[in-house]
Enzyme design. Structure first.
Site, PDB file in Angstrom:
ATOM      1  N   PRO A   1       1.659  11.885  13.226  1.00 58.72           N
ATOM      2  CA  PRO A   1       1.798  10.428  13.129  1.00 58.72           C
ATOM      3  C   PRO A   1       2.512   9.902  11.898  1.00 58.72           C
ATOM      4  CG  PRO A   1      -0.433  11.064  12.532  1.00 58.72           C
ATOM      5  CD  PRO A   1       0.273  12.325  12.968  1.00 58.72           C
TER       6      PRO A   1
ATOM      7  N   GLU B   1       0.947  14.705   2.068  1.00 60.08           N
ATOM      8  CA  GLU B   1       1.114  15.479   0.841  1.00 60.08           C
ATOM      9  C   GLU B   1       0.026  16.514   0.608  1.00 60.08           C
ATOM     10  OE1 GLU B   1      -0.868  11.460  -0.138  1.00 60.08           O
ATOM     11  OE2 GLU B   1       0.705  12.204   1.172  1.00 60.08           O
TER      12      GLU B   1
ATOM     13  N   HIS C   1       9.733  12.547  -1.482  1.00 61.63           N
ATOM     14  CA  HIS C   1       8.544  11.697  -1.555  1.00 61.63           C
ATOM     15  C   HIS C   1       7.271  12.541  -1.564  1.00 61.63           C
ATOM     16  CE1 HIS C   1       6.169   8.012  -0.675  1.00 61.63           C
ATOM     17  NE2 HIS C   1       5.396   8.864  -0.024  1.00 61.63           N
ATOM     18  N   GLU C   2       7.145  13.455  -0.613  1.00 61.93           N
ATOM     19  CA  GLU C   2       5.923  14.260  -0.535  1.00 61.93           C
ATOM     20  C   GLU C   2       5.778  15.160  -1.755  1.00 61.93           C
ATOM     21  OE1 GLU C   2       3.956  13.202   1.562  1.00 61.93           O
ATOM     22  OE2 GLU C   2       5.413  12.113   2.773  1.00 61.93           O
TER      23      GLU C   2
ATOM     24  N   HIS D   1       4.322  13.351  -4.677  1.00 58.87           N
ATOM     25  CA  HIS D   1       2.865  13.215  -4.584  1.00 58.87           C
ATOM     26  C   HIS D   1       2.144  14.319  -5.350  1.00 58.87           C
ATOM     27  CE1 HIS D   1       1.592   9.853  -2.183  1.00 58.87           C
ATOM     28  NE2 HIS D   1       2.441  10.122  -1.203  1.00 58.87           N
TER      29      HIS D   1
ATOM     30  N   GLU E   1       0.967   5.517  -3.756  1.00 54.38           N
ATOM     31  CA  GLU E   1       2.223   5.393  -3.016  1.00 54.38           C
ATOM     32  C   GLU E   1       3.321   4.651  -3.761  1.00 54.38           C
ATOM     33  OE1 GLU E   1       2.800   7.156  -0.646  1.00 54.38           O
ATOM     34  OE2 GLU E   1       0.865   7.685   0.244  1.00 54.38           O
TER      35      GLU E   1
ATOM     36  N   ASP F   1      -7.263   2.304   7.333  1.00 51.85           N
ATOM     37  CA  ASP F   1      -6.133   2.451   8.253  1.00 51.85           C
ATOM     38  C   ASP F   1      -5.618   1.092   8.721  1.00 51.85           C
ATOM     39  OD1 ASP F   1      -6.025   5.206   8.164  1.00 51.85           O
ATOM     40  OD2 ASP F   1      -7.311   5.490   9.906  1.00 51.85           O
TER      41      ASP F   1
ATOM     42  N   TYR G   1       3.622   1.012  -0.778  1.00 53.67           N
ATOM     43  CA  TYR G   1       4.805   1.817  -1.057  1.00 53.67           C
ATOM     44  C   TYR G   1       5.894   0.984  -1.733  1.00 53.67           C
ATOM     45  CZ  TYR G   1       2.845   5.135   2.378  1.00 53.67           C
ATOM     46  OH  TYR G   1       2.044   6.023   3.057  1.00 53.67           O
TER      47      TYR G   1
ATOM     48  N   ARG H   1       5.523   9.707  15.335  1.00 47.50           N
ATOM     49  CA  ARG H   1       5.532   9.116  13.998  1.00 47.50           C
ATOM     50  C   ARG H   1       5.333   7.607  14.104  1.00 47.50           C
ATOM     51  NH1 ARG H   1      10.598   9.937   9.805  1.00 47.50           N
ATOM     52  NH2 ARG H   1       9.682   8.893   7.974  1.00 47.50           N
TER      53      ARG H   1
END
Length: 673
Positions: free
Chosen positions: A320, A325, A349-350, A353, A372, A430, A438, A629
């Site tokens: 999803p 990370e 990005h990951e 983290h 983030e 969530d 972000y 995703r």
């Protein structure tokens, strides 16, 4: 022994030691702070900020039902069995723990988080302990209450062991049949934000960190958020046991587990990519050589990477998120494979983290921007270091558009578009998930960077901040205290900041000045199309004015910005459908309509639907069955719902079972189901 294990043996101890030395050096290098420590101790934030400071520091996490503040976890050991036949994970978790308060009663109750779990046995130091599951509280789950009897004395350090099994209501795992994959069953976890409690009983809060070991038995290969230490001989039943170690303390939500038909290949001196066999060649080509460049660039900005290996799992289609990370093993979406390396910045990005989020962690989901916002900032610094400062600014422009789209799509932007959230009423984190932490977080840090004098002045603070809070969890006010302490000589500048707007006001943040050199030609082309379409130009006239060569030099990000600028502009393309069709025909090239980049593909669909080109609605509907995703799935359904609700509902009914439980739940909200 594959390369991941070999590099772990070398890089693991070396990098961890180097990182520790570097962090110690950084702390020593800031001895100048000692001269202001006395005043810093008395220093307060501006009155408006002090008025908002929580009673405890770091702030209490209201998204957990545990009594985590009463205990300290030294180590966590998982012993798990994966059953594809039952779609269950069973086993035990053992905590080496102690009371935080030395005067606490030695037989006081222990409260843990669970959600849709079967808890079978509980013991304290090897002796059975009474336990009960409290009534479920949505969405936080069921508090597990463990009450050692009066005769059972718990020492200053004790072991708590729990046996459990997941259920069919587990939100932490997705199980896929052989028909849904390349031919063998598959399972993967997604525990952020509060789903670890659905996998095993735990203190499910980012405020609690511990080291981990994991022994996982499965009939198919296993990866985990740690370094593989051994693989035991497989038994007659075909099951093998994989043993992993995570020596850096992490919170429960960072645990990552996957099992399936996984193969692997090297992509760098300390990196390996794992995926299903049919994707391996493409995945290796996509990431080979670039990951190490990302790591080295990040190390120069912060300090050495201390997790040993950095591996990537390319998950199944239903994954999803763009990436998760999980330490040592980033879980990533297959939409990163664009066959031209145009989407690999997600890995930057990951990777970032590894410092922001994994090493230095938000104490609760109210302060998610600390994870983030910092990560997007560091991601763009990495990209800028490798590809130039204009590239960093161009990425920020794309992010600004994403932020606007995210806020515009919110059902409750007044509540969920603030940088610092308030989830103290038990709101599901969530539900608050969006681009805000972000992109609003990035813009805030970018603003501070420029306020104090640019990267040269901000970089020492970056090093200091991550060294100071390494292996800890913190809140926004601790970040602010550190910022004001570090820049005590710039107090007047900091006092001039509109903190209320940046941190607590809903809506878009103050817009920053970005270098638009890579975007100017994109905006120019978009403006020319809008003007031509608005003038009533015929398809023949449009073909004379525009050529496929217009976009020949565009990279994928420029293509995304071009399409997004068209759809966000003032022109209603639904009133100029022939112009829209002509545009798509002229740019029916690998750069736009024929692109293999999922980001571009989705923007093409968005343009088609906003132009009400009904002949393309079914194409979008079919595509939504090939991706999981949420960045694409959720807005995809919102687009369809706006123009053809019946098709949107039929499409969701068709593909709902293939989506991850988190994705499925949020799409239901989007569709009002």
């Amino acid at each position: 022994m594959h390369i991941s294990q070999e590099s772990a043996l070398y890089y693991g101890p070396l990098c961890a030691a180097a990182a520790m030395l570097m962090r110690n050096s950084i702390v020593r290098s800031f001895k100048r702070l000692a001269s202001i420590s006395a005043s810093a101790a008395k220093m307060t934030l501006p009155p408006a900020l002090e008025a908002r400071r929580p009673k405890t520091c770091p702030e209490f996490d209201y998204s957990t039902l545990s009594n985590y503040q009463s205990f300290a976890i030294k180590h966590t050991a998982l012993d798990l069995h994966v059953s594809f036949d039952k779609s269950r994970v069973s086993g035990s978790v053992s905590y080496t723990m102690s009371h935080n308060d030395a005067s606490a009663e030695k037989n006081c109750a222990i409260h843990l988080d669970t959600s849709h779990l079967v808890v079978k046995e509980v013991s304290v130091d090897g002796k059975d302990a009474p336990f009960e599951l409290a009534e479920r509280v949505e969405p936080l789950g069921s508090r597990l209450i463990i009450t050692p009897d009066a005769a059972q004395s718990i020492g200053s350090e004790f072991e708590l062991k729990l046996s459990f099994e997941t259920t069919d209501k587990c939100t932490a795992l997705q199980w896929l049949t052989a028909k849904q994959t390349s031919g063998k069953p598959y399972m993967f976890s997604q525990l952020e934000a509060i789903h670890a409690r659905s996998l095993f009983p735990c203190f499910d809060t980012p405020s609690v960190k511990s080291t981990f070991t994991a022994s996982i038995t499965s009939p198919l290969p296993v990866v985990f958020s740690g370094i593989e230490k051994s693989k035991n001989e497989c038994g007659n039943n075909g099951e093998c046991t994989y043993v992993f170690e995570q020596s850096v303390p992490i919170p429960a939500y960072l645990i990552g587990i996957a099992s399936g038909d996984l193969v692997h290949a090297p992509i760098g001196p300390r990196s390996t990519v794992y995926t299903e066999p049919f994707r391996l060649k493409d995945a290796q080509w996509e990431f080979d050589g670039d990951v190490e460049k990302f790591i080295q660039a990040a190390e120069k900005i912060i300090f050495p990477y201390e997790w040993g290996t950095y591996d990537i799992l390319i998950n199944v289609n239903s994954y999803p998120y763009g990436g998760m990370e999980s330490p040592n093993m980033t879980f990533a979406t297959p939409t990163l494979i664009a066959h031209d390396k145009s989407n690999i910045d997600v890995i930057a990005h990951e990777l970032a983290h590894s410092w922001s989020g994994n090493l230095v962690t938000n104490c609760s989901w109210n302060h998610f921007w600390l994870n983030e916002g910092w990560t997007v900032y560091l991601e763009r610094r990495i990209v800028g270091a490798l590809h130039g400062e204009p590239t960093r600014h161009f990425s920020a422009l794309i992010g600004w558009n994403d932020l606007q789209n995210s806020i515009d799509a919110m059902a409750n932007p007044t509540r969920f578009s603030t940088l610092v959230q308030c989830l103290n009423d038990g709101t599901d984190p969530d539900e608050a998930f969006s681009s805000v932490p972000y992109e609003k977080g990035f813009n805030f840090l970018f603003y501070l960077e420029n306020l104090v004098g640019g990267p040269a002045e901000f970089d020492p603070f970056i090093k200091h901040y991550f060294a100071k809070y390494a292996r800890q969890s913190l809140d926004t006010f601790q970040f602010l205290d550190t910022l004001f302490e570090f820049y005590a000589d710039k107090r007047a500048l900091l006092d001039s900041v509109d903190w209320e707007t940046w941190l607590f006001a809903p809506g878009m943040p103050p817009k920053q000045k970005f270098d638009t050199s890579l975007a100017d030609n994109v905006f120019k082309l978009a403006d020319e199309w809008v003007a031509a379409a608005a003038s009533g130009a015929t398809p023949e006239q449009l073909r004379e004015q525009f050529k496929s060569s217009d976009v020949a030099e565009f990279n994928a990000n420029q293509a995304v910005l071009f399409l997004e600028t068209l759809t966000q502009g003032k022109l209603a393309w639904s009133e100029h459908q022939e112009a829209a069709r002509t545009l798509l025909d002229i740019y029916n090239t690998p750069k736009i309509v024929q692109s293999g980049n999922a980001e571009v593909i989705f923007k093409v669909y968005k343009f088609q639907v906003t132009a009400h080109l009904a002949e393309h609605y079914q194409e979008l509907a079919d595509w939504l069955g090939t991706v999981g995703r949420m960045k694409f799935v959720r807005p995809g359904y919102r687009l369809l719902n706006a123009v053809d609700r019946a098709l949107a509902l039929a499409t969701f009914a068709r593909f709902a079972d293939s989506y991850h439980p988190i994705c499925r739940s949020l799409v239901k909200q989007d569709l009002g189901l």
